[in-house]
Scaffold this active site. Structure first.
Site: not given
Ligand code: MLT
Length: 332
Positions: A136, A166, A212, A221, A267
């Protein structure tokens, strides 16, 4: 005040965004409805207006900053409308200016307990971003590199976030955990859980919430959310199941041999916390992620404009280069 706006116009545009959502079937995925609402906000872009008027490139960051602040402030309104439209009575709960961002978002969704507000503060903070390479954040940056304004760039980023590898993983985690409970009950033993994990893997699926792209240890997190759960809901059966998964899944994935990081990510934990406080609709979870990520993505876009970063374009190669590359690779 170069960016002073007429409040009535802003309100009108806001209503248009909700009307754009109303044009979609109620069954459309919450992320589709959210991204549509964000796209409809684009008509308010100050960057677009300034660009059309011929703003000097050294000043691009100013309307980008202005759009970013407006966008970050408006996405909770759009997102909470999507929630109320799909799952509740469709009535908008007005924002409460005396609350902070996370608490106000929780309030507009219809959750006013101090615990849920505290969870939403944590949620928004840890999901805002953790670097720029995820799908994103990178999409936002890529689209903005064409001088698309923050609304266009962030809407594109949301479409990447909506993919199951994602942001959609948070929805998948809770659905998977609920499928474990449905099949084996809440008091599942460690052995039974291990069998369920193997069954999932052997059917060609992934265990959602583990692994990840760049992290090689437990996602910090995840740890924050675990600490929150230990403090506020230590006896919740789903939290206990999440804790059991923390013991069971990493050794199984390690045994599988192909996994670079067997540890849980952000997640793996978020769904059970939201579920505990009554936000049980897993299909909506990625929208919460999207609202949070607006802060990280928009901050990066302001820097992109301030630093005058160029159009991003992957290098292209010729057929000759490709043939030589394959030839060399086959010789090694
Ligand atoms: C994120 O926070 O966007 C996810 O951990 C995925 C990533 O970092 O690739």
């Amino acid at each position: 005040m170069p960016y002073q706006r007429n409040c009535v116009t802003v309100l009108l545009f806001q209503i248009m965004s909700l009307k754009a959502i109303d044009a979609l079937p109620i069954t459309a995925h919450p992320m589709t409805q959210f991204a549509t609402g964000v796209m409809a906000l684009q008509v308010q872009s100050e960057f677009q207006k300034a660009y059309e008027k011929g703003i000097h490139k050294s000043k691009y960051w100013e309307p980008t900053y202005e759009d970013s602040l407006s966008l970050i402030a408006r996405v909770p309104i759009v997102a909470s409308y999507v929630y109320r439209r799909i799952y509740k009575d469709g009535k908008v709960i007005p924002m409460n200016d005396s609350l902070d961002y996370g608490a106000n978002f929780s309030h507009m969704l219809g959750f006013d307990s101090p615990e849920m507000q505290e969870l939403m503060r944590l949620y928004v903070t840890i999901h805002s971003d953790h670097e720029g390479g995820n799908v994103s954040a990178h999409t936002g940056h890529l689209v903005a590199s064409a001088l698309s304004d923050p609304y266009l760039s962030f809407a594109a980023a949301l479409n990447g976030l909506a993919g199951p590898l994602h942001g959609l993983a948070n929805q998948e985690v809770l659905l998977w955990i609920k499928s474990v409970v449905k099949e084996c009950g809440e008091n599942i033993t460690t052995e039974q859980l291990k069998d369920y994990v193997w069954k999932t893997l052997n059917s060609g699926k992934v265990v959602p919430g583990f692994g990840h792209g760049v992290l090689r240890k437990t996602d910090p997190r995840y740890t924050c959310q675990r600490e929150f759960a230990l403090k506020h809901l230590p006896d919740d059966p789903l939290f206990q199941l999440v804790s059991k998964l923390y013991e069971v899944v990493p050794p199984v994935l390690t045994q599988l041999g192909k996994v670079k990081n067997p540890w849980p990510n952000v997640d793996a934990h978020s769904g059970v916390l939201l579920n505990y406080y009554g936000l049980t609709e897993a299909r909506y979870y990625t929208v919460l992620f999207g609202v949070s990520r607006s802060i990280g993505i928009c901050s990066q876009l302001i820097w992109d404009r301030a630093l005058g970063l160029p159009l991003e374009r992957p290098k292209s190669v010729t057929m000759e280069w490709l043939e030589n590359h394959c030839k060399k690779a086959s010789e090694n």
